[in-house]
Design a protein around this motif. Structure first.
Motif, short mmCIF file in Angstrom:
data_model
loop_
_atom_site.label_atom_id
_atom_site.label_comp_id
_atom_site.label_asym_id
_atom_site.label_seq_id
_atom_site.Cartn_x
_atom_site.Cartn_y
_atom_site.Cartn_z
N THR A 156 0.83 -1.20 0.00
CA THR A 156 0.00 0.00 0.00
C THR A 156 0.87 1.25 0.00
O THR A 156 1.85 1.34 0.75
N ASP A 157 0.54 2.21 -0.85
CA ASP A 157 1.26 3.47 -0.88
C ASP A 157 0.98 4.23 0.41
O ASP A 157 -0.18 4.46 0.76
N PRO A 158 2.03 4.64 1.15
CA PRO A 158 1.81 5.33 2.44
C PRO A 158 0.99 6.60 2.30
O PRO A 158 0.27 6.98 3.23
N GLU A 159 1.09 7.28 1.17
CA GLU A 159 0.37 8.54 0.98
C GLU A 159 -0.96 8.37 0.27
O GLU A 159 -1.71 9.33 0.11
N ASP A 160 -1.21 7.15 -0.21
CA ASP A 160 -2.45 6.90 -0.95
C ASP A 160 -2.92 5.49 -0.61
O ASP A 160 -2.51 4.52 -1.27
#
Length: 729
Positions: free
Chosen positions: A500-504
């Motif tokens: 999972t993208d930390p910012e998204d």
């Protein structure tokens, strides 16, 4: 060679160019250009050896021996240099070659062009080019047969065209056709010059033919490349569907992606292969494999144009929830387009897609070699049923499902089917059987990347004995054991959700190490249901009926830590199930997912070319020395007794008196110039010169008395030369 059989050096080049063009055609089979050096070395080495043998006039049996021995040396030098000793192949070379060919034979039915450069494929292609070069040289320059000379290389080029991808088809065809046309023109010119050498203007005539043929070749290639593709119907469906598909369907027949996925499973690459923006995490599925032949799981499907709505096999739509995905493929290097199971609609921004509802597989159009760079949106209906529904699902399997998803090889191990019965002897329903198999694998087996690859009969037995392996072996053995119990099953191949993208939080980055395989079991009233026998893995959304929390591998190959698993964000409550420990992943090979990061999994072959150049120079030097010696031997054999006597005399004069016999002078003129050097023997030298002239130009030659006089005069002159003082320098 005499005038009728001598071949000018420039006439050798076009046939070599045909072989080089054939090598260029292999670009349609491989990813990148890693194949080029090896295959060119095979082709050029074969031509160099064939030309040397022909120019040295080596007898036929020795030519065959040279070709065979040369092939062995070439294989060692080019492909397996570490196995050679003093540049010569050894038993290790033989074993390396046979092993690589065995691997190639297993992978040939399951790989799809373009594929990575493998030693076995290179070996087979190299030997084919080697034999084609020898045969072409023999046909062109010994038999003077033009068509036969390019027959073998043409067959190889057609092979590459049939199995190759759609990329580069025009340029490869143009290069090969151009090389063949040049070869034909040169052959015709040489033949004309040879057969009409008695005409005073034969060279001008042959050159005119060569120029005319060149103009025709350029016009023909230009018309074919520029005008041909523009003709109406040039890019339409084939009139004869030789690939075995129905007319007008333009189906693309595919086979198992397990070869590529197996490399990803074992290599555990941290390279990003695609990313998905999704409303929920899922297993991103590529395809399913329905055929087990005892060695490997594979599949074949007929794909039709994918419209906005995709036909599905799910019996009841109310058992699924929609999941929307936006997929961007970065470096997957396959023809498949991943989706959550099961896709029901798709929108592609540029590249057209094709769909096979039976296997629920989405691929790119046949005009595209891979799906790399593809962006598309897809809606899938993800299962949301519970164990009660599966427990109650006990209908009759459709005949088509039974025919396709129950097959096992006749020699499937009895021990495996007997073990399946014992593991599930307490299960009363299909759901309980599938759950019992899943839980048995997860509790009794260990995830490991160290066991041997594969899942054939022997591998199944070995896997069941060792109780350790990776997901391909878990999924393949589960499906085969389920089939032995009369339950339709198949193997799905794809990827776990990814990081999972930390910012998204809605963006999932899927890496090579997320490659995965899992089994699917058919339920008559529900459809295909995924289970997860691999420890440390769990499908999001399947927690309720499978009893396994969502989890995946999150360890980097560069990390020294053991593999751990983390829970993918879902609404399920994590269980206390511990994650298994695995061996450190292997990282000696780089993924060939993208050409800019491509590396060869074999040792560096940059040292091959110096050996090839040295060998070529050595062959050329040997050919020159032997040719000169043979020319001298032929010249001496043509000399008369008088000529040989004269050579002895002039050699003695040059050695002792410094008087060189100028080839432009007649024997009589030489005798006059050397008279003072031989003193009293001057008359004998003059008489000897007259007899030599008679022997050379008289139709009758010398009789026995004259021949005896020649010997006497030569000895008299030689005695005079030896007894007189050496000439002053």
């Amino acid at each position: 060679m005499n005038r009728r059989t001598r071949i000018p050096w420039w006439a050798e080049v076009p046939l070599v160019a045909v072989s080089a063009a054939t090598v260029f055609g292999f670009s349609r089979l491989y990813i990148g250009w890693g194949f080029l050096t090896d295959l060119l070395a095979f082709a050029l080495g074969a031509h160099a050896a064939a030309i040397a043998c022909r120019r040295l006039r080596i007898p036929g049996p020795l030519v065959v021996l040279t070709a065979v021995v040369g092939a062995g040396i070439a294989v060692g030098w080019i492909l397996f240099p570490d196995t050679t000793m003093a540049g010569l192949p050894t038993t290790a070379t033989w074993h390396a070659a046979t092993d690589s060919l065995g691997i190639a034979r297993e992978q040939y039915p399951v790989v799809i062009a373009p594929t990575e450069v493998l030693p076995g494929f290179q070996l087979a292609a190299g030997l084919a080019l080697w034999l084609a070069a020898w045969f072409g040289d023999w046909a062109a320059h010994r038999l003077r047969a033009t068509a036969e000379a390019v027959a073998a290389t043409t067959a190889i080029f057609i092979f590459c065209s049939v199995l190759g991808s759609g990329r580069g088809e025009v340029i490869c065809s143009a290069v090969f056709a151009g090389a063949v046309l040049v070869f034909v023109a040169v052959q015709r010119s040489v033949a004309l010059e040879r057969d009409h050498s008695w005409l005073p203007d034969h060279r001008a005539t042959s050159r005119a033919v060569l120029r005319s043929a060149g103009v025709v070749a350029v016009l023909a290639l230009g018309a074919g490349v520029l005008i041909g593709p523009a003709f109406p119907g040039a890019r339409s469906e084939a009139a004869i569907s030789w690939r075995g598909n129905r007319p007008g369907d333009r189906s693309r027949v595919t086979v198992s992606p397990m070869v590529e996925i197996r490399k990803r499973l074992v290599d555990q690459s941290d390279r990003e292969v695609f990313r998905v923006r999704s409303t929920a995490p899922a297993y991103w599925r590529l395809t399913s494999l329905d055929t087990f032949d005892g060695d490997i799981w594979s599949s074949s499907g007929e794909f039709k144009q994918a419209g906005d709505e995709l036909p599905t096999t799910a019996p009841r739509a109310e058992d699924f929830r929609p999941v929307t995905q936006e997929v961007t493929i970065v470096a997957l290097s396959t023809i498949w387009a991943p989706t959550a199971f099961e896709a029901v609609s798709v929108t592609a921004t540029e590249t057209p897609l094709r769909w096979d509802p039976d296997s629920s597989t989405l691929i790119v159009d046949a005009s595209e070699p891979t799906s790399d760079g593809l962006r598309y949106s897809v809606v899938s209906k993800v299962p949301q049923f519970g164990p009660e529904q599966l427990e109650a699902d006990a209908g009759e399997d459709p005949a088509a499902v039974q025919d396709r998803y129950l097959g096992l090889p006749s020699d499937f191990p009895f021990a495996a089917s007997d073990l399946a019965r014992r593991v599930t002897d307490q299960a009363a329903t299909r759901y309980e059987v599938a759950l019992a198999l899943q839980d048995w694998f997860r509790s009794e087996f260990t995830y490991s990347l160290d066991p041997d690859d594969g899942h054939g009969d022997q591998a199944v037995e070995q896997f069941l004995r060792s109780k350790e392996g990776y997901c391909e072996q878990f999924a393949g053995t589960f499906a085969a054991m389920a089939r032995s119990l009369g339950i339709p099953a198949r193997v799905a191949v794809g990827f776990t959700p990814g990081d999972t993208d930390p910012e998204d939080p809605d963006l999932y980055r899927v890496l090579g190490r997320h490659a995965h395989a899992w089994p699917e079991v058919y339920f008559p009233g529900t459809g295909w249901v995924a289970f997860e026998p691999t420890p440390g893995r769990g499908m999001p959304g399947a927690e309720e009926y499978s009893g396994v929390r969502a989890q995946q591998d999150t360890t980097s190959p560069a990390s020294e830590a053991t593999t751990s698993t983390t829970t993918v964000a879902t609404t399920a409550t994590p269980s206390s199930e511990s994650s298994p420990t695995t061996q450190p992943p292997q990282t000696e090979r780089t993924e060939t997912a993208a050409p800019d990061a491509e590396t060869d999994d074999r040792d560096d072959r940059s040292g091959v070319w110096p050996l090839v150049i040295v060998a070529a120079l050595a062959l050329a030097a040997a050919a020159l020395v032997i040719r000169r010696r043979r020319a001298g031997a032929r010249r001496r054999a043509a000399l008369t007794d008088a000529d040989r006597a004269w050579e002895r005399v002039t050699a003695a004069l040059a050695r002792s008196r410094g008087i060189d016999a100028d080839p432009a002078l007649t024997p009589v003129e030489v005798a006059e110039a050397a008279a003072s050097a031989v003193g009293p023997a001057a008359d004998a030298l003059a008489r000897l010169a007259e007899l030599v002239t008679t022997a050379r130009w008289s139709a009758e030659g010398l009789d026995e008395a004259d021949t005896a006089e020649v010997d006497r005069l030569a000895e008299e002159v030689l005695t005079a030369v030896r007894t007189r003082e050496p000439a002053a320098v």
